[in-house]
Design an enzyme around this catalytic site. Structure first.
Site, mmCIF file in Angstrom:
data_model
loop_
_atom_site.group_PDB
_atom_site.id
_atom_site.type_symbol
_atom_site.label_atom_id
_atom_site.label_comp_id
_atom_site.label_asym_id
_atom_site.label_seq_id
_atom_site.Cartn_x
_atom_site.Cartn_y
_atom_site.Cartn_z
ATOM 1 N N HIS A 76 0.838 -1.193 0.000
ATOM 2 C CA HIS A 76 0.000 0.000 0.000
ATOM 3 C C HIS A 76 0.871 1.240 0.000
ATOM 4 O O HIS A 76 1.893 1.303 0.692
ATOM 5 C CB HIS A 76 -0.910 0.034 1.239
ATOM 6 C CG HIS A 76 -1.709 1.301 1.327
ATOM 7 N ND1 HIS A 76 -2.889 1.484 0.639
ATOM 8 C CD2 HIS A 76 -1.484 2.457 2.001
ATOM 9 C CE1 HIS A 76 -3.355 2.687 0.890
ATOM 10 N NE2 HIS A 76 -2.533 3.304 1.715
ATOM 11 N N ASP B 80 -15.062 3.246 7.767
ATOM 12 C CA ASP B 80 -13.949 4.127 7.409
ATOM 13 C C ASP B 80 -14.369 5.101 6.320
ATOM 14 O O ASP B 80 -14.048 6.296 6.385
ATOM 15 C CB ASP B 80 -12.752 3.302 6.954
ATOM 16 C CG ASP B 80 -11.662 4.176 6.365
ATOM 17 O OD1 ASP B 80 -11.153 5.050 7.094
ATOM 18 O OD2 ASP B 80 -11.325 4.000 5.184
ATOM 19 N N ARG C 9 -14.330 13.431 8.275
ATOM 20 C CA ARG C 9 -13.033 14.035 8.618
ATOM 21 C C ARG C 9 -12.646 15.104 7.610
ATOM 22 O O ARG C 9 -12.075 16.135 7.953
ATOM 23 C CB ARG C 9 -11.940 12.960 8.652
ATOM 24 C CG ARG C 9 -11.983 12.037 9.863
ATOM 25 C CD ARG C 9 -11.099 10.815 9.653
ATOM 26 N NE ARG C 9 -9.736 11.200 9.352
ATOM 27 C CZ ARG C 9 -8.862 10.429 8.700
ATOM 28 N NH1 ARG C 9 -9.240 9.243 8.270
ATOM 29 N NH2 ARG C 9 -7.648 10.844 8.481
ATOM 30 N N SER D 142 -7.413 4.154 9.268
ATOM 31 C CA SER D 142 -8.072 4.180 7.961
ATOM 32 C C SER D 142 -7.310 3.312 6.961
ATOM 33 O O SER D 142 -7.898 2.463 6.282
ATOM 34 C CB SER D 142 -8.164 5.620 7.449
ATOM 35 O OG SER D 142 -8.690 5.664 6.138
ATOM 36 N N LYS E 75 -8.295 -1.116 5.723
ATOM 37 C CA LYS E 75 -8.507 -1.612 4.354
ATOM 38 C C LYS E 75 -7.554 -2.752 4.028
ATOM 39 O O LYS E 75 -7.914 -3.705 3.333
ATOM 40 C CB LYS E 75 -8.350 -0.461 3.355
ATOM 41 C CG LYS E 75 -9.472 0.559 3.428
ATOM 42 C CD LYS E 75 -9.395 1.566 2.326
ATOM 43 C CE LYS E 75 -8.414 2.676 2.587
ATOM 44 N NZ LYS E 75 -8.881 3.644 3.597
#
Length: 433
Positions: free
Chosen positions: A82, A161, A168, A183, A187
């Site tokens: 990621h 999320d 947010r 967050s 995932k």
């Protein structure tokens, strides 16, 4: 249990229990807790923070709010990667076939972009016919057979999320380490991988602007992975200027092909090899980073992984001919040169401004419903450290829009110059295991 009492508790800096965090998250997903109370809670977290256990519990609450992918039918150790996001970041497109060429299963789930340019899924969809929606059986079969597959994230993956992130964004609570970390990691956990390698970007084109901030975020995410039984490594990498020479969608696919042929820019090649090497170690193909790096360097230099990329395109319905004939990728009508108005060495390039330039040309989305122009983008001719004379081409803009003056001006202002050659940029700042 009442939301107002938990807001008060966090406002005083006290530690919440797992049940209390679950109550808040589930209540908000089920519309039992209103936006104004969740906003107050997020602001309390912003100012008071969360400890390691609270952050892990918040991550797990996000995971448990929706679907979780079961990858148990995939043979071997599943390794995911990621990136926290950057400009010109096409590294996933390179890493998937590169790591898969070692026989390590790469079951990748990626998102679309909102902002500067498209996400990994958008870039791949610039290839004619490429399918980013696969049924679970085909996804698993492709990974078992070819060691790779990539799909867009399920709409019901971590819905808490998604809902809280939107809140947010409009309550000035985005830049909170516990909220960012939970967050991202939720995932990755819900995606079902056994091991995770995180690319945490830092610099003008990244969310984290300082190295210290980026290291704190990386350490928090590694700690979450550890607490939830996922082997996790985070690499803090530079995003003070765009990665490589291409920013956009189709042109980043074109540069991906060049990297896989062993002709990539030094910055992106270094980061690709670093991330892929840690994935290779976590995936069990190598005992140590150095041997993995050496082998992967040899694969890139030989250009053999480009055939694996061609295979990825083919098995997901795309036209593999684009690998040998990149001109078959979408092409813009207009190509505008941005020239230097002074001489010297390029001392800095504001990566965020280059990203905004690409978006103004049509390569990104300002709103979720915006359509991306796959052919739009920026080619970086000059990068930090390059010698420039007045009138030299700094960038080439690609667009189908008839007006590009604003984009051209934003691009030109992104460049800074100095009389002395600047020090080389550090590509890798720190590795957290």
């Amino acid at each position: 249990m009442r939301a107002v009492d938990l807001i008060q508790k966090k406002k005083r800096g006290e530690v919440l229990t797992k049940d209390e965090i679950d109550f808040l998250v589930q209540g908000y997903v089920n519309d039992e807790i209103p936006d104004y109370q969740m906003s107050a809670f997020l602001m309390a977290v912003y100012f008071q923070g969360m400890n390691k256990r609270e952050t892990a519990d918040l991550t797990l609450a996000f995971v448990n709010s929706g679907d979780q992918n079961d990858l148990s039918a995939i043979q071997g150790i599943k390794v995911d990667k990621h990136s926290s996001g950057g400009v010109g970041d096409k590294l996933s497109l390179v890493i998937i076939p590169l790591v898969a060429s070692l026989g390590i299963p790469v079951a990748k789930m990626s998102g679309r972009g909102l902002g500067h340019t498209g996400g990994t899924i958008d870039k791949l969809e610039s290839i004619e016919g490429f399918q980013t929606v696969l049924d679970p059986e085909t996804f698993i079969q492709n990974v078992n057979t070819y060691k790779m597959a990539i799909v867009g994230q399920s709409s019901n993956l971590t819905p808490a999320d998604k809902k809280i992130y939107a809140l947010r964004d409009v309550t000035a609570t985005v830049d909170s380490i516990p909220l960012i970390a939970s967050s991202i990691m939720s995932k990755k956990i819900a995606s079902g991988a056994d091991c995770i390698v995180l690319d945490v970007k830092v610099g003008s084109g990244a969310f984290m602007k300082s190295v210290d901030q980026a290291i704190e975020l990386a350490e928090t995410m590694v700690e979450i992975g550890k607490s939830l039984n996922r082997k996790t490594i985070a690499v803090v990498t530079d995003m003070s200027q765009p990665l490589g020479h291409e920013v956009g969608n189709a042109n980043e696919v074109k540069e991906t092909i060049e990297i896989l042929r062993g002709k990539g820019a030094e910055d992106e090649t270094t980061v690709v090899l670093t991330l892929a090497s840690y994935m290779a170690v976590l995936g069990g193909a190598f005992n140590n980073f150095d041997s993995a790096y050496l082998k992967l360097s040899q694969i890139l230099k030989a250009g053999s992984a480009v055939e694996k990329f061609k295979e990825l395109i083919r098995i997901q319905g795309g036209n593999p001919e684009v690998v040998d004939a990149p001109h078959k990728l979408p092409q813009s009508k207009y190509h505008i040169e941005v020239k230097a108005s002074e001489s010297g060495y390029v001392s800095a390039i504001d990566a965020e401004s280059i990203g905004i330039t690409a978006m103004l040309l049509g390569a990104g989305r300002e709103k979720k419903e915006d359509q991306i122009d796959f052919s739009a983008g920026v080619t970086m001719v000059k990068k930090v450290g390059d010698d420039v004379n007045t009138g030299d081409v700094l960038c080439v803009l690609h667009t189908n829009r008839k007006t590009w003056e604003e984009a051209s001006e934003v691009c030109r202002k992104a460049y800074s110059f100095t009389n002395a050659k600047p020090k080389p940029i550090t590509y890798i700042y720190k590795v957290i295991r």
